[in-house]
Design a protein around this motif. Structure first.
Motif, PDB file in Angstrom:
ATOM      1  N   LYS A  24     -27.675   9.694  26.928  1.00 21.56           N
ATOM      2  CA  LYS A  24     -27.583  11.150  26.979  1.00 21.56           C
ATOM      3  C   LYS A  24     -28.332  11.730  25.790  1.00 21.56           C
ATOM      4  O   LYS A  24     -27.980  11.503  24.648  1.00 21.56           O
ATOM      5  N   CYS A  76     -29.654   3.406  17.841  1.00 21.85           N
ATOM      6  CA  CYS A  76     -29.829   4.727  18.428  1.00 21.85           C
ATOM      7  C   CYS A  76     -29.780   5.765  17.305  1.00 21.85           C
ATOM      8  O   CYS A  76     -28.767   5.921  16.639  1.00 21.85           O
ATOM      9  N   SER A  80     -26.619   9.862  22.630  1.00 28.75           N
ATOM     10  CA  SER A  80     -25.596   8.870  22.951  1.00 28.75           C
ATOM     11  C   SER A  80     -26.189   7.764  23.802  1.00 28.75           C
ATOM     12  O   SER A  80     -26.879   8.014  24.786  1.00 28.75           O
ATOM     13  N   ARG A  82     -24.728   4.405  25.630  1.00 28.19           N
ATOM     14  CA  ARG A  82     -23.578   3.555  25.964  1.00 28.19           C
ATOM     15  C   ARG A  82     -24.071   2.383  26.791  1.00 28.19           C
ATOM     16  O   ARG A  82     -24.718   2.574  27.820  1.00 28.19           O
ATOM     17  N   GLU A  87     -20.229   2.628  22.863  1.00 26.80           N
ATOM     18  CA  GLU A  87     -21.134   3.624  22.279  1.00 26.80           C
ATOM     19  C   GLU A  87     -21.919   2.966  21.148  1.00 26.80           C
ATOM     20  O   GLU A  87     -21.343   2.371  20.243  1.00 26.80           O
ATOM     21  N   PHE A  89     -24.457   4.672  19.379  1.00 28.33           N
ATOM     22  CA  PHE A  89     -24.875   5.577  18.305  1.00 28.33           C
ATOM     23  C   PHE A  89     -23.962   5.312  17.118  1.00 28.33           C
ATOM     24  O   PHE A  89     -22.743   5.375  17.230  1.00 28.33           O
TER      25      PHE A  89
END
Ligand SMILES: Nc1ncnc2c1ncn2[C@@H]1O[C@H](COP(=O)(O)OP(=O)(O)O)[C@@H](O)[C@H]1O
Ligand SMILES: [Mg+2]
Length: 254
Positions: A24, A76, A80, A82, A87, A89
């Motif tokens: 995202k 990252c 975001s 995943r 996750e 980040f």
């Protein structure tokens, strides 16, 4: 929770499952100051378990950067990311290393260890996983090499194998630990047409059998038919779904 309708080509049956990889608003930069290069721009993308995704686009558009990010080979920086429900980040090096155990890579150049025979090259991949300790890793490696049609060549060193055979060893090495995600960066670029097709068929077969998710960068329009979805990267951005569809149509026509 709701995905921002970024997935233009939903594949039948995928709606019931969660994405295995979800980006995202991911951005990525290389370098700093005037040299700073905005390599990935606001990428949002959902990939579902068992899908085969082909990633294409001009040279320098950001395909390799995206691919390595999808496999946790880079951290990252923004947005975001995943993967397998985690996750990434702000993830630690340790978390990334753990994640990578679920990811197999096949590069354009095979990256085999030249001083190890085919079996030892494949075995190396098992040695990274605690779960294989105490198991007969030679046997597992040999049986994987048999699956890729190299049962007669397990003792051969890379120098004594053809380009196509080396790439098959690289595939065996990537698949032997049954990764959930398999990434290929132009895996057929160095191969002639026939061995290229063999390699792709093998990957597809493994994907179906093991429910592996495959993401592959390629310019090879002969293998587009294996894809559930084709994504087009241009100047660090994902092309719109209309552009993507038009591109696919053009490619299929040639
Ligand atoms: N390690 C790096 N350092 C600096 N710039 C990089 C690095 N890797 C890639 N780039 C730049 O980022 C852009 C995207 O590169 P890349 O992802 O390799 O493109 P592709 O795989 O589509 O050819 C290019 O402009 C490239 O020069
Ligand atoms: Mg590249």
């Amino acid at each position: 929770m709701s995905s921002d309708s970024a997935a233009p080509n939903p594949v039948a049956g995928q709606s019931s499952s969660e994405p295995i990889i979800s980006l995202k608003h991911v951005n990525h930069w290389f370098g700093s100051g005037e040299e700073r290069k905005h390599a990935l721009k606001d990428i949002s993308l959902d990939i579902y378990p068992g899908q085969i995704i082909i990633c294409t686009g001009p040279s320098g558009s950001g395909k390799t950067t995206l691919l390595t990010m999808l496999g946790g080979l880079r951290s990252c920086q923004d947005g975001s990311l995943r993967i397998l429900g985690q996750e990434l980040f702000g993830a630690s090096k340790e978390q990334l290393a753990q994640l990578r155990l679920n990811v197999g890579f096949i590069f354009q150049a095979h990256n085999l260890m030249m001083f190890l025979n085919a079996r030892r090259n494949v075995r190396l991949s098992l040695e990274l996983h605690d779960k294989y300790y105490g198991q007969d890793m030679d046997k597992i490696a040999t049986s994987m090499l048999e699956k890729v049609g190299l049962g007669e060549r397990v003792d051969y060193f890379p120098a004594n194998l053809s380009g196509g055979q080396r790439q098959r060893v690289a595939i065996a090495r990537a698949l032997v630990s049954r990764p959930k995600i398999l990434l290929g960066d132009e895996p057929t670029a160095a191969l002639d047409k026939e061995s290229g097709r063999t390699v792709i068929n093998l990957m597809k077969e493994m994907a179906e059998k093991e429910k592996t998710t495959i993401i592959m960068v390629t310019h090879d329009n002969k293998i587009l038919d294996v894809a559930d979805r084709i994504i087009l990267v241009e100047e660090g951005e994902l092309a719109s779904s209309e552009k993507e569809a038009a591109f696919v149509e053009r490619m299929r026509a040639t």
